[in-house]
Design a protein around this motif. Sequence first.
Motif, mmCIF file in Angstrom:
data_model
loop_
_atom_site.group_PDB
_atom_site.id
_atom_site.type_symbol
_atom_site.label_atom_id
_atom_site.label_comp_id
_atom_site.label_asym_id
_atom_site.label_seq_id
_atom_site.Cartn_x
_atom_site.Cartn_y
_atom_site.Cartn_z
ATOM 1 N N MET A 1 0.850 -1.177 0.000
ATOM 2 C CA MET A 1 0.000 0.000 0.000
ATOM 3 C C MET A 1 0.890 1.231 0.000
ATOM 4 S SD MET A 1 -2.985 1.223 2.688
ATOM 5 C CE MET A 1 -2.079 1.131 4.198
ATOM 6 N N GLY A 2 0.678 2.105 -0.977
ATOM 7 C CA GLY A 2 1.374 3.381 -1.028
ATOM 8 C C GLY A 2 0.379 4.504 -0.789
ATOM 9 N N ILE A 3 0.824 5.546 -0.111
ATOM 10 C CA ILE A 3 -0.051 6.675 0.221
ATOM 11 C C ILE A 3 0.598 7.948 -0.300
ATOM 12 C CG2 ILE A 3 -1.146 7.979 2.086
ATOM 13 C CD1 ILE A 3 -0.931 5.439 3.813
ATOM 14 N N SER A 4 -0.223 8.816 -0.883
ATOM 15 C CA SER A 4 0.278 10.115 -1.333
ATOM 16 C C SER A 4 -0.749 11.197 -1.016
ATOM 17 C CB SER A 4 0.574 10.086 -2.836
ATOM 18 O OG SER A 4 -0.593 9.779 -3.559
ATOM 19 N N VAL A 5 -0.278 12.417 -0.942
ATOM 20 C CA VAL A 5 -1.139 13.575 -0.721
ATOM 21 C C VAL A 5 -1.674 14.019 -2.073
ATOM 22 C CG1 VAL A 5 -1.228 15.971 0.057
ATOM 23 C CG2 VAL A 5 0.109 14.291 1.337
ATOM 24 N N VAL A 6 -2.999 14.188 -2.162
ATOM 25 C CA VAL A 6 -3.620 14.580 -3.430
ATOM 26 C C VAL A 6 -3.452 16.081 -3.679
ATOM 27 C CG1 VAL A 6 -5.781 14.666 -4.726
ATOM 28 C CG2 VAL A 6 -5.278 12.691 -3.291
ATOM 29 N N LEU A 7 -3.793 16.892 -2.724
ATOM 30 C CA LEU A 7 -3.705 18.351 -2.866
ATOM 31 C C LEU A 7 -2.889 18.915 -1.699
ATOM 32 C CD1 LEU A 7 -7.464 18.937 -3.719
ATOM 33 C CD2 LEU A 7 -5.551 19.127 -5.313
ATOM 34 N N GLU A 60 -1.138 2.786 8.992
ATOM 35 C CA GLU A 60 -0.391 3.393 7.896
ATOM 36 C C GLU A 60 -0.798 4.847 7.675
ATOM 37 O OE1 GLU A 60 -1.723 0.327 7.604
ATOM 38 O OE2 GLU A 60 -0.016 -0.957 7.194
ATOM 39 N N TYR A 61 -2.106 5.148 7.812
ATOM 40 C CA TYR A 61 -2.567 6.529 7.645
ATOM 41 C C TYR A 61 -1.959 7.410 8.732
ATOM 42 C CZ TYR A 61 -6.214 4.323 4.796
ATOM 43 O OH TYR A 61 -6.890 3.591 3.879
ATOM 44 N N TYR A 62 -2.018 6.920 9.952
ATOM 45 C CA TYR A 62 -1.489 7.703 11.076
ATOM 46 C C TYR A 62 0.004 7.964 10.881
ATOM 47 C CZ TYR A 62 -0.403 9.246 15.768
ATOM 48 O OH TYR A 62 0.027 9.981 16.825
ATOM 49 N N VAL A 78 -4.665 6.263 -1.853
ATOM 50 C CA VAL A 78 -4.006 5.001 -1.533
ATOM 51 C C VAL A 78 -3.796 4.206 -2.818
ATOM 52 C CG1 VAL A 78 -4.182 2.851 -0.223
ATOM 53 C CG2 VAL A 78 -5.123 4.966 0.733
ATOM 54 N N GLU A 79 -2.561 3.832 -3.080
ATOM 55 C CA GLU A 79 -2.232 2.963 -4.219
ATOM 56 C C GLU A 79 -2.237 1.519 -3.724
ATOM 57 O OE1 GLU A 79 -1.876 4.066 -7.288
ATOM 58 O OE2 GLU A 79 -2.010 6.164 -6.696
ATOM 59 N N ASN A 80 -2.559 0.587 -4.603
ATOM 60 C CA ASN A 80 -2.635 -0.832 -4.237
ATOM 61 C C ASN A 80 -3.537 -1.023 -3.017
ATOM 62 O OD1 ASN A 80 -0.782 -1.545 -6.308
ATOM 63 N ND2 ASN A 80 0.876 -0.854 -4.974
ATOM 64 N N TYR A 103 -9.590 7.183 -1.926
ATOM 65 C CA TYR A 103 -9.277 8.465 -1.285
ATOM 66 C C TYR A 103 -9.558 8.375 0.208
ATOM 67 C CZ TYR A 103 -9.313 10.210 -6.056
ATOM 68 O OH TYR A 103 -9.053 10.402 -7.393
ATOM 69 N N VAL A 104 -8.792 9.138 0.988
ATOM 70 C CA VAL A 104 -8.913 9.111 2.449
ATOM 71 C C VAL A 104 -8.889 10.545 2.966
ATOM 72 C CG1 VAL A 104 -7.854 8.319 4.606
ATOM 73 C CG2 VAL A 104 -7.682 6.907 2.543
ATOM 74 N N LEU A 105 -9.829 10.844 3.862
ATOM 75 C CA LEU A 105 -9.833 12.128 4.560
ATOM 76 C C LEU A 105 -9.686 11.859 6.055
ATOM 77 C CD1 LEU A 105 -11.612 12.764 1.899
ATOM 78 C CD2 LEU A 105 -12.161 14.811 3.175
ATOM 79 N N PRO A 106 -8.496 12.110 6.613
ATOM 80 C CA PRO A 106 -8.311 11.953 8.055
ATOM 81 C C PRO A 106 -8.798 13.222 8.761
ATOM 82 C CG PRO A 106 -6.214 12.424 7.000
ATOM 83 C CD PRO A 106 -7.257 12.403 5.919
#
Length: 127
Positions: A1-7, A60-62, A78-80, A103-106
């Motif tokens: 799982m890869g995570i990136s910031v969208v904006l 992972e998000y935290y 989130v990728e994969n 997409y994730v909104l924490p």
Amino acid sequence: MGISVVLPEIEIHTTPLEELFIDSTSITIFFDDINENRYKIIAEPYQAINITTIDCASREYYNFCYRDGIFHRHILQVENSELLCSLIKRTNDNQFLMNSKHYVLPLQDIIIEFLAYDFKIEKADNI
């Protein structure tokens, strides 16, 4: 799982005063950024939504959001994605989900995750 910031230019406020509206074809989420600008996200159509308390969210998000001694809240992608892969396995129409993104909104007390082809975001000053 890869995570990136969208904006990266939009950082969600620690008290975002979120509002969430769900109907059969769209999700609308309102929140404040760190400068107290009000934003509206619309995902239409969406394929899935998951709402979890921040205490039960993926580690992972935290870990991704916590840096420099501060929890930074951004719209994430989130990728994969395990969520997306599990839905693809359960459906007969894989093409329906092949272009979906996770997409994730924490937010303050909850994490909103949704699958959609894309989303629109705009300032919601009149709300």
